[in-house]
Motif scaffolding. Structure first.
Motif, PDB file in Angstrom:
ATOM      1  N   GLY A 117      49.967  20.890  62.118  1.00  0.00           N
ATOM      2  CA  GLY A 117      49.018  20.312  61.175  1.00  0.00           C
ATOM      3  C   GLY A 117      47.573  20.641  61.460  1.00  0.00           C
ATOM      4  O   GLY A 117      46.672  20.043  60.855  1.00  0.00           O
ATOM      5  N   VAL A 118      47.327  21.593  62.368  1.00  0.00           N
ATOM      6  CA  VAL A 118      45.961  22.015  62.678  1.00  0.00           C
ATOM      7  C   VAL A 118      45.589  23.172  61.752  1.00  0.00           C
ATOM      8  O   VAL A 118      46.268  24.203  61.740  1.00  0.00           O
ATOM      9  CB  VAL A 118      45.829  22.451  64.144  1.00  0.00           C
ATOM     10  CG1 VAL A 118      44.402  22.928  64.438  1.00  0.00           C
ATOM     11  CG2 VAL A 118      46.217  21.304  65.073  1.00  0.00           C
ATOM     12  N   LYS A 119      44.541  23.014  60.984  1.00  0.00           N
ATOM     13  CA  LYS A 119      44.078  24.100  60.131  1.00  0.00           C
ATOM     14  C   LYS A 119      43.357  25.139  60.984  1.00  0.00           C
ATOM     15  O   LYS A 119      42.734  24.807  61.995  1.00  0.00           O
ATOM     16  CB  LYS A 119      43.150  23.571  59.031  1.00  0.00           C
ATOM     17  CG  LYS A 119      43.855  22.628  58.052  1.00  0.00           C
ATOM     18  CD  LYS A 119      42.934  22.193  56.943  1.00  0.00           C
ATOM     19  CE  LYS A 119      43.606  21.207  55.995  1.00  0.00           C
ATOM     20  NZ  LYS A 119      44.754  21.803  55.291  1.00  0.00           N
ATOM     21  N   VAL A 120      43.453  26.401  60.569  1.00  0.00           N
ATOM     22  CA  VAL A 120      42.870  27.498  61.337  1.00  0.00           C
ATOM     23  C   VAL A 120      41.864  28.247  60.478  1.00  0.00           C
ATOM     24  O   VAL A 120      42.168  28.663  59.355  1.00  0.00           O
ATOM     25  CB  VAL A 120      43.955  28.478  61.830  1.00  0.00           C
ATOM     26  CG1 VAL A 120      43.313  29.683  62.508  1.00  0.00           C
ATOM     27  CG2 VAL A 120      44.914  27.774  62.790  1.00  0.00           C
ATOM     28  N   CYS A 121      40.654  28.385  61.008  1.00  0.00           N
ATOM     29  CA  CYS A 121      39.608  29.180  60.358  1.00  0.00           C
ATOM     30  C   CYS A 121      39.184  30.293  61.308  1.00  0.00           C
ATOM     31  O   CYS A 121      38.883  30.033  62.478  1.00  0.00           O
ATOM     32  CB  CYS A 121      38.411  28.306  60.003  1.00  0.00           C
ATOM     33  SG  CYS A 121      36.993  29.234  59.346  1.00  0.00           S
ATOM     34  N   LEU A 122      39.163  31.519  60.825  1.00  0.00           N
ATOM     35  CA  LEU A 122      38.642  32.638  61.599  1.00  0.00           C
ATOM     36  C   LEU A 122      37.158  32.800  61.296  1.00  0.00           C
ATOM     37  O   LEU A 122      36.742  32.718  60.139  1.00  0.00           O
ATOM     38  CB  LEU A 122      39.378  33.933  61.243  1.00  0.00           C
ATOM     39  CG  LEU A 122      40.868  33.977  61.562  1.00  0.00           C
ATOM     40  CD1 LEU A 122      41.463  35.290  61.075  1.00  0.00           C
ATOM     41  CD2 LEU A 122      41.106  33.796  63.060  1.00  0.00           C
ATOM     42  N   THR A 123      36.361  33.007  62.330  1.00  0.00           N
ATOM     43  CA  THR A 123      34.921  33.227  62.155  1.00  0.00           C
ATOM     44  C   THR A 123      34.543  34.542  62.816  1.00  0.00           C
ATOM     45  O   THR A 123      35.175  34.975  63.782  1.00  0.00           O
ATOM     46  CB  THR A 123      34.101  32.083  62.770  1.00  0.00           C
ATOM     47  OG1 THR A 123      34.366  32.001  64.177  1.00  0.00           O
ATOM     48  CG2 THR A 123      34.449  30.761  62.109  1.00  0.00           C
ATOM     49  N   THR A 124      33.492  35.170  62.308  1.00  0.00           N
ATOM     50  CA  THR A 124      33.128  36.495  62.792  1.00  0.00           C
ATOM     51  C   THR A 124      31.650  36.767  62.579  1.00  0.00           C
ATOM     52  O   THR A 124      30.985  36.085  61.795  1.00  0.00           O
ATOM     53  CB  THR A 124      33.962  37.569  62.064  1.00  0.00           C
ATOM     54  OG1 THR A 124      33.678  38.868  62.604  1.00  0.00           O
ATOM     55  CG2 THR A 124      33.646  37.586  60.574  1.00  0.00           C
ATOM     56  N   GLY A 125      31.154  37.781  63.279  1.00  0.00           N
ATOM     57  CA  GLY A 125      29.816  38.277  63.038  1.00  0.00           C
ATOM     58  C   GLY A 125      29.821  39.464  62.094  1.00  0.00           C
ATOM     59  O   GLY A 125      28.764  39.994  61.737  1.00  0.00           O
ATOM     60  N   PHE A 126      31.015  39.920  61.687  1.00  0.00           N
ATOM     61  CA  PHE A 126      31.140  41.024  60.743  1.00  0.00           C
ATOM     62  C   PHE A 126      30.675  40.595  59.349  1.00  0.00           C
ATOM     63  O   PHE A 126      30.647  39.398  59.021  1.00  0.00           O
ATOM     64  CB  PHE A 126      32.591  41.486  60.632  1.00  0.00           C
ATOM     65  CG  PHE A 126      33.156  42.136  61.869  1.00  0.00           C
ATOM     66  CD1 PHE A 126      32.331  42.702  62.828  1.00  0.00           C
ATOM     67  CD2 PHE A 126      34.522  42.193  62.062  1.00  0.00           C
ATOM     68  CE1 PHE A 126      32.856  43.296  63.965  1.00  0.00           C
ATOM     69  CE2 PHE A 126      35.059  42.792  63.187  1.00  0.00           C
ATOM     70  CZ  PHE A 126      34.229  43.345  64.142  1.00  0.00           C
ATOM     71  N   SER A 127      30.390  41.577  58.518  1.00  0.00           N
ATOM     72  CA  SER A 127      30.076  41.306  57.123  1.00  0.00           C
ATOM     73  C   SER A 127      31.331  40.835  56.402  1.00  0.00           C
ATOM     74  O   SER A 127      32.453  40.988  56.893  1.00  0.00           O
ATOM     75  CB  SER A 127      29.534  42.566  56.449  1.00  0.00           C
ATOM     76  OG  SER A 127      30.570  43.538  56.332  1.00  0.00           O
ATOM     77  N   ARG A 128      31.152  40.295  55.201  1.00  0.00           N
ATOM     78  CA  ARG A 128      32.300  39.860  54.408  1.00  0.00           C
ATOM     79  C   ARG A 128      33.236  41.027  54.102  1.00  0.00           C
ATOM     80  O   ARG A 128      34.472  40.894  54.172  1.00  0.00           O
ATOM     81  CB  ARG A 128      31.789  39.211  53.123  1.00  0.00           C
ATOM     82  CG  ARG A 128      32.808  38.987  52.016  1.00  0.00           C
ATOM     83  CD  ARG A 128      34.132  38.420  52.441  1.00  0.00           C
ATOM     84  NE  ARG A 128      34.082  37.087  53.008  1.00  0.00           N
ATOM     85  CZ  ARG A 128      35.156  36.416  53.373  1.00  0.00           C
ATOM     86  NH1 ARG A 128      36.363  36.967  53.252  1.00  0.00           N
ATOM     87  NH2 ARG A 128      35.058  35.215  53.893  1.00  0.00           N
ATOM     88  N   ALA A 129      32.674  42.204  53.781  1.00  0.00           N
ATOM     89  CA  ALA A 129      33.512  43.369  53.491  1.00  0.00           C
ATOM     90  C   ALA A 129      34.315  43.779  54.719  1.00  0.00           C
ATOM     91  O   ALA A 129      35.505  44.104  54.626  1.00  0.00           O
ATOM     92  CB  ALA A 129      32.647  44.525  52.999  1.00  0.00           C
ATOM     93  N   MET A 130      33.673  43.768  55.877  1.00  0.00           N
ATOM     94  CA  MET A 130      34.369  44.113  57.118  1.00  0.00           C
ATOM     95  C   MET A 130      35.461  43.099  57.424  1.00  0.00           C
ATOM     96  O   MET A 130      36.575  43.458  57.831  1.00  0.00           O
ATOM     97  CB  MET A 130      33.376  44.164  58.272  1.00  0.00           C
ATOM     98  CG  MET A 130      32.549  45.427  58.317  1.00  0.00           C
ATOM     99  SD  MET A 130      33.365  46.714  59.255  1.00  0.00           S
ATOM    100  CE  MET A 130      33.180  46.068  60.917  1.00  0.00           C
TER     101      MET A 130
END
Length: 246
Positions: A117-130
């Protein structure tokens, strides 16, 4: 669950996980893309300027890539933009040639977290296209609940915007129900600024345990594969000495 200072157990409902160097093992590819980008702007290997630029790249890992290049070319926005474009082309070319693979144990960890039940979000320093290209290469569209780039939230790390945006978009009630994990100092600063209960430094990436602790890590883990044990309480990992004093 994570024990609160008043003894109340706080369940983790959201895990914000860094991408490059944390959930995927692409450190060499990213470093090469930065080197290629810098070289196209006349800063070539073997020079003092190149060495200084690469030190800046290493220190700034986790931050938006365009901000990294703005730090190298502070008085020339056009040059920074050109270098960033070269970086993206170089990295995308590397993906096309070699592909991308998750770090060991990551897929199992993602499944364990979401099954609990843990939601997962990926975060990055890349651009949205990358970011879109990376997710497509990994076929991860159904493996995570959300993926955010600095363009999606206004500011990238070390600002807390991506984590706070994930809290809002995924309906998390309390920032204390958030865990942040990453391999860079900027990940740690971001997590602390966002108010996350767990800010886990992952030792598979670019920064040392000392840098991660300096950024405010509450826990250190060998890899993302260790996160379910930490967050779900099956085999709790001990907090760092730094977190014990918080």
């Amino acid at each position: 669950m994570i024990p609160a200072r008043d003894g109340e157990a706080i369940p983790i409902r959201l895990a914000c996980l860094d991408l490059a160097g944390t959930t995927i093992g692409d450190i060499a590819m990213v470093e090469r893309a930065f080197a290629d980008a810098i070289a196209t702007q006349g800063i070539v290997p073997g020079t003092g300027a190149y060495a200084r630029a690469m030190v800046h790249v290493h220190r700034s890992r986790g931050c938006p890539t365009i901000e990294v290049f703005r730090g190298i070319f502070p008085d020339n926005e056009a040059q920074a933009q050109a270098a960033n474009l070269t970086f993206e082309r170089s990295y995308q070319g590397a993906i096309g040639r070699a592909g991308l693979v998750p770090a060991p144990g990551v897929m199992e960890a993602l499944d364990d977290l979401r099954d609990a039940g843990v939601k997962v979000c990926l975060t990055t320093g890349f651009s949205r296209a990358m970011l879109g290209g990376v997710l497509e290469a990994l076929s991860w569209s159904g493996k995570v609940d959300l993926a955010l780039s600095p363009e999606d939230t206004g500011r990238g790390r070390p600002m807390p915007d991506m984590v706070l945006a994930a809290v809002l978009r995924l309906g998390i009630e309390d920032v204390r129900q958030v865990a942040v994990a990453g391999d860079s100092e900027s990940d740690m600063i971001c997590g602390r600024r966002a108010g996350a209960s767990v800010v886990a430094g992952v030792l598979t990436g670019v920064h040392s345990r000392e840098r991660l602790l300096k950024g405010g890590a509450t826990h250190l883990v060998g890899s993302v594969a260790d996160l379910p044990a930490l967050l779900l309480g099956g085999r709790p990992l001990q907090p760092t000495a730094a977190s014990a004093a918080l």
